[in-house]
Structures are given as C-alpha cells and as structure tokens.
Design an enzyme around this catalytic site. Structure first.
Site, mmCIF file in Angstrom:
data_model
loop_
_atom_site.group_PDB
_atom_site.id
_atom_site.type_symbol
_atom_site.label_atom_id
_atom_site.label_comp_id
_atom_site.label_asym_id
_atom_site.label_seq_id
_atom_site.Cartn_x
_atom_site.Cartn_y
_atom_site.Cartn_z
ATOM 1 N N GLU A 38 0.871 -1.181 0.000
ATOM 2 C CA GLU A 38 0.000 0.000 0.000
ATOM 3 C C GLU A 38 0.917 1.244 0.000
ATOM 4 O OE1 GLU A 38 -1.949 0.087 3.806
ATOM 5 O OE2 GLU A 38 -3.394 1.632 3.240
ATOM 6 N N LYS A 108 -9.705 1.700 -1.466
ATOM 7 C CA LYS A 108 -9.877 1.018 -0.160
ATOM 8 C C LYS A 108 -11.228 1.365 0.467
ATOM 9 C CE LYS A 108 -7.084 0.536 4.090
ATOM 10 N NZ LYS A 108 -5.838 1.043 4.734
ATOM 11 N N CYS A 141 -4.800 -3.610 2.805
ATOM 12 C CA CYS A 141 -4.464 -3.632 4.232
ATOM 13 C C CYS A 141 -5.650 -3.920 5.135
ATOM 14 C CB CYS A 141 -3.751 -2.329 4.597
ATOM 15 S SG CYS A 141 -2.752 -2.527 6.099
HETATM 16 C C1 ACM Z 1 -3.727 0.013 7.316
HETATM 17 O O1 ACM Z 1 -4.845 -0.234 6.871
HETATM 18 N N1 ACM Z 1 -2.787 0.551 6.576
HETATM 19 C C2 ACM Z 1 -3.403 -0.299 8.712
#
Ligand code: ACM
Length: 260
Positions: A38, A108, A141
């Site tokens: 990410e 995300k 993530c």
């Molecule tokens: C995250 O979602 N980067 C902890």
C-alpha cells in the site's frame, strides 16, 4: 504461475527514491504476478489532507508509469498502492498494470484510523480481473479485518487476492491463513517495513509479507525488518475446487437464509 511480492521501506514523500529502491529489489525478477505494498512510493503517515493531496496522482501519473515499466521488465501483472485523486477527493487506492495496459484500480473501502481524515472511502465495487490466466481481486491492508471483503472477491470468482498493505497491528498474517482457508483462495499480502513518526502518530510497519495458499498453508513469509522480494510457483487452479471433502463445499454450503 510464478507469483510474489516486494517488501520495501518507503522514505516519506520521496517517490523517485522509492521507485529506484523497488526497481533494485525487482532486478532480474520474472513472474506472472507481483504485489507491492500500500502507498509504496509515498509513505503512509500524513499530517493533513493537503499533504496527502501534494503526493496524489490523477490518471496516468508517475506511479502508473513506474508500474508499467516494472510490468514490462518482469513480465508480471503488477499491483501497487498509490494516492488517487478525483476532483477534490483522494482515495487510498491500488492499481493493477499488465504491460502497458491499466487493468483496473481499487479504492480502499475500510479506512483505518486517521486515514478517515484525508481519504474518502472507496466508492467502487470490489472487482475481479481475468488477466494472464488468473482471476485476481484486490483489497488493501485493513480490509483484512472485514472478512466480507475477501469473501466478496471469492464469490466474484477470485482465485488470488492481491493485498497491498502497510500493517501496524498484529494478527493480519495469522488472519490471512483463515481468510484463505475459509475461501480456498490464494492471497499475497505485500507489507512494508520501517518507522514513521509524524503528526502525533508513531507507526512501526511490521514486514512479514506473506504468500498464503488456498488451504491456509503459509507458502512464503518475509523477514520482519528487511527489504525483500520473493516469488514462488503455485498451481492457481487449486483455488477452483471449493470442496474440502466429498460433502462440504465452502461456497455451496453457505446458509444465506441464516446470515445477516
Ligand atoms: C492500514 O490499513 N494501513 C493499517
């Protein structure tokens, strides 16, 4: 299929140096799928939306150009994270490139902690892309904390989940064993290393990037504190059979009438 990850140590705000570092980790690699962390080129710990905007990209920006080059050099479908700008909004996104083609982007959907102060939550459906003989889904993530994310990708046909990450909490790597076991799908969690102390946050990124098999086997686990790249050979079609014995089909046995 040869699949793998690159685990880097981004320097905050230094895209060019981070591209060079990843390129040197990838030197000589040939693969079918490579996953990067990410926000691998920008760093993670922003102090304001303005700061994140200053590193954001629209359309065909420098991160897309870098991933295109990486895909052409390695022969791999390449997935990596970047800050995507659309008008006055920014998203914590991942992009999938194959050769000179952009295959898709993912924004995300489960933002972690203060990400909510600068990023807008993802507003596009979870998608699965058929590319180079693989059905590939993307999540980012903290999406691991929501089992619906991986389940949705698998219900949409994903054989392998590309999972760019900047992990700061324990248990993700352990949880990914369950995510893969319960879905009979592969996953590549590409994490970063290093520490960022900025704007009141102090994050230690945990490394330990992981390639998890369709049966929950950990096929590769990176060091916790070193930059690292690894590929392994998998039979992606092992993800097609959802039977764990002659009577139990992990998808077919779902009791949707009992679930919320
Ligand atoms: C995250 O979602 N980067 C902890």
């Amino acid at each position: 299929m040869i699949v793998g990850y690159i685990q880097n140590a981004p320097r905050f705000g230094e895209k060019k140096a981070n591209f060079e570092e990843v390129a040197s980790l990838a030197k000589g690699l040939k693969a079918d799928l490579l996953v990067l962390p990410e926000l691998f080129a920008t760093g993670y710990t922003f102090t304001s939306k303005e700061e994140a905007l200053g590193l954001a990209e629209t359309g065909d920006g420098p991160t897309t150009a870098f991933l295109r080059q990486l895909s052409l050099e390695t022969g791999a479908v390449v997935v990596g994270g970047f800050i995507e700008q659309e008008k006055d909004r920014i998203y914590n996104s991942a992009i999938m490139m194959y050769g000179d083609k952009e295959i898709g982007t993912y924004r995300k959907i489960h933002l972690f902690n203060r990400e909510k102060l600068w990023f807008s939550p993802g507003d596009k459906p979870l998608e699965v892309y058929q590319v180079k003989g693989m059905a590939i889904g993307m999540m980012i993530c903290f999406d691991w904390f929501f089992p619906e994310t991986a389940r949705t990708l698998v219900l949409k046909g994903a054989q392998i989940i590309a999972h760019p990450s900047n992990l700061v909490m324990p248990y993700c790597q352990t949880a990914m064993v369950t995510r893969c076991l319960e879905n009979r799908a592969f996953a590549i969690t590409a994490n970063r290393i290093g520490r960022e102390t900025r704007g009141g946050d102090d994050f230690n990124f945990t490394g330990g990037s992981q390639l998890t098999g369709f049966d929950g086997t950990i096929l590769s686990s990176a060091p916790l504190d070193k930059q690292y790249a690894k590929t392994i050979d998998i039979d992606i079609h092992n993800a097609d059979n959802k039977l764990i014995n002659p009577y139990n089909d992990l998808i077919g046995d779902r009791r949707e009438d009992f679930y919320y």
